[in-house]
Design a protein around this motif. Structure first.
Motif, PDB file in Angstrom:
ATOM      1  N   ALA A  83     -44.315 -23.546  20.940  1.00  0.00           N
ATOM      2  CA  ALA A  83     -43.957 -24.885  20.445  1.00  0.00           C
ATOM      3  C   ALA A  83     -44.087 -24.927  18.927  1.00  0.00           C
ATOM      4  CB  ALA A  83     -44.852 -25.941  21.095  1.00  0.00           C
ATOM      5  N   PHE A  84     -45.137 -24.263  18.435  1.00  0.00           N
ATOM      6  CA  PHE A  84     -45.382 -24.210  16.985  1.00  0.00           C
ATOM      7  C   PHE A  84     -44.211 -23.513  16.293  1.00  0.00           C
ATOM      8  CE2 PHE A  84     -47.197 -22.479  13.105  1.00  0.00           C
ATOM      9  CZ  PHE A  84     -47.957 -23.550  12.647  1.00  0.00           C
ATOM     10  N   GLU A  85     -43.836 -22.387  16.850  1.00  0.00           N
ATOM     11  CA  GLU A  85     -42.728 -21.553  16.329  1.00  0.00           C
ATOM     12  C   GLU A  85     -41.426 -22.374  16.348  1.00  0.00           C
ATOM     13  OE1 GLU A  85     -42.869 -18.174  18.960  1.00  0.00           O
ATOM     14  OE2 GLU A  85     -40.720 -17.753  18.699  1.00  0.00           O
ATOM     15  N   LEU A  86     -41.204 -23.106  17.433  1.00  0.00           N
ATOM     16  CA  LEU A  86     -39.954 -23.860  17.591  1.00  0.00           C
ATOM     17  C   LEU A  86     -39.934 -25.132  16.747  1.00  0.00           C
ATOM     18  CD1 LEU A  86     -39.349 -23.516  21.437  1.00  0.00           C
ATOM     19  CD2 LEU A  86     -37.860 -22.630  19.623  1.00  0.00           C
ATOM     20  N   SER A  87     -41.107 -25.603  16.330  1.00  0.00           N
ATOM     21  CA  SER A  87     -41.149 -26.880  15.613  1.00  0.00           C
ATOM     22  C   SER A  87     -40.470 -26.791  14.254  1.00  0.00           C
ATOM     23  CB  SER A  87     -42.600 -27.350  15.442  1.00  0.00           C
ATOM     24  OG  SER A  87     -43.293 -26.493  14.541  1.00  0.00           O
ATOM     25  N   LYS A  88     -40.198 -25.559  13.803  1.00  0.00           N
ATOM     26  CA  LYS A  88     -39.565 -25.374  12.488  1.00  0.00           C
ATOM     27  C   LYS A  88     -38.046 -25.527  12.535  1.00  0.00           C
ATOM     28  CE  LYS A  88     -43.289 -22.211  11.603  1.00  0.00           C
ATOM     29  NZ  LYS A  88     -43.633 -20.827  11.926  1.00  0.00           N
ATOM     30  N   GLN A  89     -37.488 -25.557  13.754  1.00  0.00           N
ATOM     31  CA  GLN A  89     -36.033 -25.690  13.879  1.00  0.00           C
ATOM     32  C   GLN A  89     -35.736 -26.868  14.819  1.00  0.00           C
ATOM     33  OE1 GLN A  89     -34.356 -21.860  15.017  1.00  0.00           O
ATOM     34  NE2 GLN A  89     -36.320 -21.137  15.780  1.00  0.00           N
ATOM     35  N   PRO A  90     -34.515 -27.413  14.760  1.00  0.00           N
ATOM     36  CA  PRO A  90     -34.199 -28.494  15.695  1.00  0.00           C
ATOM     37  C   PRO A  90     -34.227 -27.976  17.130  1.00  0.00           C
ATOM     38  CG  PRO A  90     -32.248 -27.833  14.428  1.00  0.00           C
ATOM     39  CD  PRO A  90     -33.404 -27.100  13.848  1.00  0.00           C
ATOM     40  N   LEU A  91     -34.644 -28.825  18.062  1.00  0.00           N
ATOM     41  CA  LEU A  91     -34.658 -28.438  19.479  1.00  0.00           C
ATOM     42  C   LEU A  91     -33.242 -28.092  19.936  1.00  0.00           C
ATOM     43  CD1 LEU A  91     -36.934 -30.628  21.811  1.00  0.00           C
ATOM     44  CD2 LEU A  91     -36.934 -28.151  21.535  1.00  0.00           C
ATOM     45  N   LEU A  92     -33.146 -27.109  20.788  1.00  0.00           N
ATOM     46  CA  LEU A  92     -31.851 -26.665  21.298  1.00  0.00           C
ATOM     47  C   LEU A  92     -31.162 -27.773  22.072  1.00  0.00           C
ATOM     48  CD1 LEU A  92     -29.985 -24.202  21.743  1.00  0.00           C
ATOM     49  CD2 LEU A  92     -31.333 -23.656  23.760  1.00  0.00           C
ATOM     50  N   LYS A  93     -31.937 -28.479  22.881  1.00  0.00           N
ATOM     51  CA  LYS A  93     -31.401 -29.575  23.694  1.00  0.00           C
ATOM     52  C   LYS A  93     -32.577 -30.446  24.141  1.00  0.00           C
ATOM     53  CE  LYS A  93     -30.695 -28.132  28.317  1.00  0.00           C
ATOM     54  NZ  LYS A  93     -31.743 -28.882  28.920  1.00  0.00           N
ATOM     55  N   PRO A  94     -32.275 -31.704  24.522  1.00  0.00           N
ATOM     56  CA  PRO A  94     -33.385 -32.527  25.025  1.00  0.00           C
ATOM     57  C   PRO A  94     -33.961 -31.844  26.267  1.00  0.00           C
ATOM     58  CG  PRO A  94     -31.346 -33.814  24.788  1.00  0.00           C
ATOM     59  CD  PRO A  94     -30.972 -32.375  24.615  1.00  0.00           C
ATOM     60  N   LEU A  95     -35.274 -31.772  26.361  1.00  0.00           N
ATOM     61  CA  LEU A  95     -35.880 -31.040  27.465  1.00  0.00           C
ATOM     62  C   LEU A  95     -35.985 -31.920  28.709  1.00  0.00           C
ATOM     63  CD1 LEU A  95     -38.760 -29.297  25.524  1.00  0.00           C
ATOM     64  CD2 LEU A  95     -36.531 -28.368  26.137  1.00  0.00           C
ATOM     65  N   GLU A  96     -35.558 -31.372  29.827  1.00  0.00           N
ATOM     66  CA  GLU A  96     -35.685 -32.115  31.090  1.00  0.00           C
ATOM     67  C   GLU A  96     -36.549 -31.349  32.078  1.00  0.00           C
ATOM     68  OE1 GLU A  96     -31.744 -33.113  32.581  1.00  0.00           O
ATOM     69  OE2 GLU A  96     -31.164 -33.378  30.472  1.00  0.00           O
ATOM     70  N   ASP A  97     -36.108 -30.139  32.386  1.00  0.00           N
ATOM     71  CA  ASP A  97     -36.776 -29.401  33.459  1.00  0.00           C
ATOM     72  C   ASP A  97     -38.154 -28.881  33.045  1.00  0.00           C
ATOM     73  OD1 ASP A  97     -34.774 -29.754  35.360  1.00  0.00           O
ATOM     74  OD2 ASP A  97     -33.556 -28.187  34.432  1.00  0.00           O
ATOM     75  N   ILE A  98     -38.313 -28.477  31.786  1.00  0.00           N
ATOM     76  CA  ILE A  98     -39.620 -27.950  31.369  1.00  0.00           C
ATOM     77  C   ILE A  98     -40.725 -29.009  31.511  1.00  0.00           C
ATOM     78  CG2 ILE A  98     -40.947 -27.119  29.363  1.00  0.00           C
ATOM     79  CD1 ILE A  98     -38.643 -25.249  28.715  1.00  0.00           C
TER      80      ILE A  98
END
Lengths: 221, 221
Positions: A107-122
């Protein structure tokens, strides 16, 4: 003799409490790690990582208590199995905590870029995993084998989520390889959650063994 | 009394033997799973999966032996820790076996398509992981904390391999997304191997604790 027995019962109750406390902490860690992911919140992710120390310390406390009980009380039959199962479960909870940390790191790593898509299943899968942790530990303190067995069906659901998430993200990456750096960590997060589910069924198997003295580990379910 | 002690020592020696036997089996499983991958050999992959039953059974045998020793011998101090550590280690070895099965499943899946590239780092990483399993179990039966501590440096090497393999494969996928279905399983295999390495350091931590009574788990290394 009665006094000694009372003391022993008190120590067993303490073991219950410590396991439940540790469980509450990892449930929160799972929840917060996925919240951090959903909200691209690096601070929250960092907090999950920092709070893991407390979970680790509880495992050591439980180990010490169990070793002391084994050495001083010479427990037999169900009590002996309760204590050795307690040690095993503490180790599973600790690893679940580590997996929440793994999710937080992604999550930390991903917080630097926009989310790929709104999360539903995770998030749904994370909720399932939290529920499974709760159920597994509840079945231990209540010594309830039927409750533990309820985990098998949930594990299948978790496997289903993992495959669904995997396939969807591989599809997205294949169409547009520029998404790989944002999709791959999500695939890994689904795997972390599936491993959390898996640890809860390890706990469930230990509980059934403890209660029924029957080995169901590694048996077809 | 002396007879009883002799019997106890024999039972402890049996515990050693069972742990080493189980360790030998998972070392072979790791080796064969990666051989199956290198040679696109579905049959060999299938064999790894089938042989896992034997590893699972050994874990149960070790558990039973340890519970019996705890119940009948009321062991103290180092012997008590040796037995509870034995139970923990059996559980780690069982999970290492499961990870070899995970690798075999990926190898099976990949055997249907041509290999993405000749494998170099994955076999080297697998060799390191096997060596670590061997060292971890050796340190247990010899009760050798220094040997166990040697695992930390190897774990860093394993992490290095995992990152190297990850980055290389992400590069390949990004350039040509048609490779994703062949690259992604290799990324996962590197992670499985890294987790095997991780389990061996769990074992190493338990050995240091057993020998020195000093908790190094979760402490910075």
């Amino acid at each position: 003799m009665i006094e000694q027995r009372e003391h022993f019962q008190k120590e067993l109750a303490k073991l219950n409490d410590l396991i439940l406390k540790m469980g509450g902490m990892v449930e929160k860690s799972i929840f917060n790690s996925v919240e951090a992911l959903k909200k691209s919140d690096a601070k929250m992710a960092d907090q999950v990582i920092k709070l893991d120390d407390g979970i680790d310390k509880l495992e050591l406390e439980i180990d010490e208590l169990c070793l002391e009980l084994l050495a001083t009380q010479q427990p037999m039959a169900i009590d002996l199995r309760f204590i050795t199962t307690g040690m095993r479960i503490a180790s599973d909870i600790e690893r679940i905590g580590d997996l929440a940390v793994d999710i937080a790191l992604r999550a930390f790593e991903l917080s630097k870029q926009p989310l790929l898509k709104p999360l539903e299943d995770i998030p749904k899968m994370a909720e399932l995993a939290e529920k499974m942790v709760h159920r597994a530990l509840d079945s231990f303190v209540k010594r309830d084998a039927a409750m533990a067995r309820g985990l098998w069906a949930d594990e299948e659901k978790a496997d289903g989520y993992r495959d669904l998430i995997h396939d969807e993200l591989v599809g997205i990456m294949t169409k547009d390889p520029s998404t790989i750096s944002r999709a791959l960590p999500l695939i890994l997060i689904a795997r972390h959650l599936e491993r959390i589910a898996d640890h809860t069924t390890n706990i469930g198997e230990d509980v059934v063994y403890m209660v029924e003295g029957k080995v169901i580990k590694h048996a077809p379910k």
